[in-house]
Design a protein around this motif. Sequence first.
Motif, mmCIF file in Angstrom:
data_model
loop_
_atom_site.group_PDB
_atom_site.id
_atom_site.type_symbol
_atom_site.label_atom_id
_atom_site.label_comp_id
_atom_site.label_asym_id
_atom_site.label_seq_id
_atom_site.Cartn_x
_atom_site.Cartn_y
_atom_site.Cartn_z
ATOM 1 N N GLU A 148 19.520 -9.381 43.834
ATOM 2 C CA GLU A 148 18.827 -8.890 42.635
ATOM 3 C C GLU A 148 18.131 -7.553 42.895
ATOM 4 O O GLU A 148 18.092 -6.677 42.052
ATOM 5 C CB GLU A 148 17.758 -9.899 42.197
ATOM 6 C CG GLU A 148 18.339 -11.127 41.529
ATOM 7 C CD GLU A 148 17.310 -12.234 41.390
ATOM 8 O OE1 GLU A 148 16.294 -12.219 42.130
ATOM 9 O OE2 GLU A 148 17.514 -13.132 40.563
ATOM 10 N N LYS A 149 17.574 -7.413 44.091
ATOM 11 C CA LYS A 149 16.781 -6.228 44.431
ATOM 12 C C LYS A 149 17.655 -5.036 44.819
ATOM 13 O O LYS A 149 17.369 -3.902 44.454
ATOM 14 C CB LYS A 149 15.851 -6.606 45.581
ATOM 15 C CG LYS A 149 14.660 -5.692 45.714
ATOM 16 C CD LYS A 149 13.637 -6.329 46.662
ATOM 17 C CE LYS A 149 12.567 -5.307 47.055
ATOM 18 N NZ LYS A 149 11.724 -5.802 48.129
ATOM 19 N N GLN A 166 20.698 -5.112 37.192
ATOM 20 C CA GLN A 166 19.529 -5.924 36.823
ATOM 21 C C GLN A 166 19.507 -6.251 35.323
ATOM 22 O O GLN A 166 19.108 -7.343 34.934
ATOM 23 C CB GLN A 166 18.237 -5.226 37.275
ATOM 24 C CG GLN A 166 18.081 -5.311 38.793
ATOM 25 C CD GLN A 166 16.945 -4.483 39.357
ATOM 26 O OE1 GLN A 166 16.375 -3.643 38.651
ATOM 27 N NE2 GLN A 166 16.620 -4.694 40.622
ATOM 28 N N ASN A 204 19.445 -10.025 33.964
ATOM 29 C CA ASN A 204 18.426 -10.549 33.050
ATOM 30 C C ASN A 204 19.058 -11.179 31.816
ATOM 31 O O ASN A 204 18.622 -12.232 31.356
ATOM 32 C CB ASN A 204 17.439 -9.440 32.655
ATOM 33 C CG ASN A 204 16.485 -9.132 33.796
ATOM 34 O OD1 ASN A 204 16.185 -10.004 34.612
ATOM 35 N ND2 ASN A 204 16.035 -7.888 33.894
#
Lengths: 328, 201
Positions: B135-136, B188, B192
């Motif tokens: 995710e990062k 991202q 989401n």
Amino acid sequence: MKYLFYPGCSMQRSAKPYLDSLKLVEKTLGLESVDVEDWNCCGATEFSSVNRTASHAIVGRNLALAQEQASGTDELVAACSACYLNLSKTDHFMREDADFNALVNDALSAGGLEYEPGSVKVRHSLDIIVNNVGYDAVKEKVTKPLSGLRVGAYYGCMIVRPDVNERFSNPEEPYELEDLLEVLGAEVVDFKMKTQCCSGHMTQISSEVAYDMIKQIVKPAVEEEIDVLVTLCPMCQLNIDAFQNEMNKHFGTNYEVPILYFSQLMGLAFGYTEKELGIGKEFVNVSPALAKIGKTTEEVPTPKKKKKSKSDPSLPMPKMPIHYRGGS
Amino acid sequence: MSVSAEFNNKQSYTKIKDLPGFNLIELVEARTPGDSRLEMCIQCGSCGGSCPSGKDMDHSPRQLFAMLRAGIVDEVLESNAPWYCVSCYKCYVRCPQEVKITDIMYTLKTIAISTGKFKVNEAKDFSETFTGYVEKYGRSFEFGLSTRHSLRHLPMTVSGTIGLGLGLIKTGRLDITPHKIKNIDQLQKILNRAYELEAQR
């Protein structure tokens, strides 16, 4: 032949020797590969354990990027079994399930992307080499046959199972890798555990379970007097190689079975040096095995102990020929 | 904690099993891509017999499926079986009813996390730590993953892991800094949206 290549995270580092050797093999065979620009992680087996939709959406991003960037080819090739399977499965599910296709594309649209299922064909490097290049063309490039080297083909799981596009001969008894190794001149052993799991993520979850599974691969390899196991998966290489010493400590054994990538053996047969192929970065020393084909690495090879022939009291069992072509 | 973990914790379906009309078998089928064929299981046991980690599981896949059909919820979600599944797909290709066993195992894990029912912390944390790095950065980060995970869960084996890590670093097989993809914003946004969509399923 031209194709898009999806390297995947492992091949950037822990399996860098796989990538390096594969690039050399591609060059020799006239394969022209272009990396997918700005690809992201395929999620391995972990993302789908946390969130199903997200795990397929991130793979969808890779497929959409490949679709956008594909020029003069619709083939998307991966050499890591987990990457190959994740790319294959997402594309497959999107083709067979309209709701799921809409779901993944809904997520992709948040990033301004769209993927039309089936627009790229997901392939594994081994599949390309044996089916598009072909055994004869590989044989023509062999300058240093691997004569005298006893090898065991180790496929692991995800390349042949579930094989959603039916690209390989059999999910449990495939023969492509054996045939390829034979073309390289190696002595191919019929390795019974060839599609048994290397323990996957269990090394991080329960060492005891993992060591038990690693032993199930390594012990039969020793019994078959295999000099080197040959893999096509970064996870299999890491688990069998890096954890073999810990496994030995756990069981009080002293097994020593080196494991290399098939592209490294191809490279050796094509005349590349060990250094060029990233050989020598393994935990289990491969020098004694390579000494059999006249290769010496920096370290002085320790002579392999002569194995005593097994005194097996049981009745002789018929052996399945390696070239068994039976159906599934 | 990863974004998905935070997301799961704050989502209303944390207590999903207490909602009226909660039906685990329906949820598993809805969240598994394609046709899971879960209800086609004939209880033959080919799955358990084929499983390389089966002897360490609380329940074989066959038992889990019988329990699911019997409406048992807690015991299914608390079982270590899905976490001990190594994704080898042996059962998947051997199942005479073509039940998508490995995929059902994945879905069970996601539901066990979102209902807080998981019992195998090591496995759940490993998956979430892995997911957090993706995710990062958009890429997996082997060094961060293994050190963080080992220090937290495998302190007894840290000395062995350090040796292994050093060996990998020495041979250039382990990066000590993560790589970030260029268009991480795009990834991202997709993630989401995917988390929102999953919660609606």
